[in-house]
Design a protein around this motif. Sequence first.
Motif, PDB file in Angstrom:
ATOM      1  N   CYS A 184      -2.343  -8.446   3.086  1.00  0.00           N
ATOM      2  CA  CYS A 184      -3.464  -7.641   2.610  1.00  0.00           C
ATOM      3  C   CYS A 184      -2.948  -6.653   1.573  1.00  0.00           C
ATOM      4  CB  CYS A 184      -4.145  -6.919   3.765  1.00  0.00           C
ATOM      5  SG  CYS A 184      -3.082  -5.759   4.618  1.00  0.00           S
ATOM      6  N   ALA A 185      -3.851  -6.064   0.811  1.00  0.00           N
ATOM      7  CA  ALA A 185      -3.469  -5.076  -0.191  1.00  0.00           C
ATOM      8  C   ALA A 185      -2.882  -3.844   0.497  1.00  0.00           C
ATOM      9  CB  ALA A 185      -4.684  -4.688  -1.026  1.00  0.00           C
ATOM     10  N   SER A 186      -1.941  -3.181  -0.192  1.00  0.00           N
ATOM     11  CA  SER A 186      -1.334  -1.979   0.363  1.00  0.00           C
ATOM     12  C   SER A 186      -0.992  -1.011  -0.766  1.00  0.00           C
ATOM     13  CB  SER A 186      -0.064  -2.332   1.152  1.00  0.00           C
ATOM     14  OG  SER A 186       0.897  -2.894   0.288  1.00  0.00           O
ATOM     15  N   GLN A 187      -0.768   0.243  -0.414  1.00  0.00           N
ATOM     16  CA  GLN A 187      -0.362   1.235  -1.397  1.00  0.00           C
ATOM     17  C   GLN A 187       1.146   1.145  -1.590  1.00  0.00           C
ATOM     18  OE1 GLN A 187      -3.572   1.885  -2.596  1.00  0.00           O
ATOM     19  NE2 GLN A 187      -2.443   3.679  -3.213  1.00  0.00           N
ATOM     20  N   THR A 215      -1.710   0.038  -6.233  1.00  0.00           N
ATOM     21  CA  THR A 215      -2.133  -0.871  -5.173  1.00  0.00           C
ATOM     22  C   THR A 215      -1.442  -2.218  -5.362  1.00  0.00           C
ATOM     23  OG1 THR A 215      -4.286   0.190  -5.006  1.00  0.00           O
ATOM     24  CG2 THR A 215      -4.092  -2.026  -4.090  1.00  0.00           C
ATOM     25  N   SER A 216      -0.710  -2.637  -4.346  1.00  0.00           N
ATOM     26  CA  SER A 216      -0.030  -3.921  -4.347  1.00  0.00           C
ATOM     27  C   SER A 216      -0.987  -4.940  -3.719  1.00  0.00           C
ATOM     28  CB  SER A 216       1.256  -3.809  -3.526  1.00  0.00           C
ATOM     29  OG  SER A 216       1.939  -5.023  -3.494  1.00  0.00           O
ATOM     30  N   VAL A 217      -1.267  -6.020  -4.418  1.00  0.00           N
ATOM     31  CA  VAL A 217      -2.263  -6.982  -3.938  1.00  0.00           C
ATOM     32  C   VAL A 217      -1.653  -7.979  -2.959  1.00  0.00           C
ATOM     33  CG1 VAL A 217      -3.644  -6.796  -6.038  1.00  0.00           C
ATOM     34  CG2 VAL A 217      -1.883  -8.549  -5.886  1.00  0.00           C
ATOM     35  N   ALA A 218      -2.486  -8.548  -2.093  1.00  0.00           N
ATOM     36  CA  ALA A 218      -2.034  -9.576  -1.161  1.00  0.00           C
ATOM     37  C   ALA A 218      -1.623 -10.810  -1.944  1.00  0.00           C
ATOM     38  CB  ALA A 218      -3.161  -9.915  -0.184  1.00  0.00           C
ATOM     39  N   ARG A 219      -0.496 -11.417  -1.541  1.00  0.00           N
ATOM     40  CA  ARG A 219      -0.004 -12.611  -2.224  1.00  0.00           C
ATOM     41  C   ARG A 219       1.009 -13.321  -1.341  1.00  0.00           C
ATOM     42  NH1 ARG A 219       2.906  -8.522  -3.056  1.00  0.00           N
ATOM     43  NH2 ARG A 219       4.981  -8.471  -3.910  1.00  0.00           N
ATOM     44  N   GLU A 230       2.588 -10.446   1.212  1.00  0.00           N
ATOM     45  CA  GLU A 230       1.685  -9.501   1.860  1.00  0.00           C
ATOM     46  C   GLU A 230       0.392 -10.187   2.277  1.00  0.00           C
ATOM     47  OE1 GLU A 230       2.116  -5.243   0.196  1.00  0.00           O
ATOM     48  OE2 GLU A 230       2.170  -6.597  -1.522  1.00  0.00           O
TER      49      GLU A 230
END
Length: 74
Positions: free
Chosen positions: A30-33, A2-6, A28
């Motif tokens: 929002c978080a994404s796979q 999971t890639s976090v929002a940043r 990003e």
Amino acid sequence: MTSVARAHWDFVFWEGADGVHAGIQGPESCASQAPVPTDAEFLGVRMALGAFVPTFPMPAVVDSFVEFPVDGDW
């Protein structure tokens, strides 16, 4: 993974069974796979806020990933 929002963007390099790859990951909203190939090795370089590549349109990578060709001769 999971890639976090940043707010930052990253250069990402990896080597797997199918060769060497490179790309830019986003800022990003929002978080994404994020796909993680089996047995791959990764190196990520997080860029400081305000860093930019003058010839690359950063809006193109917001909430996305852009892969670049690599010749594989490291």
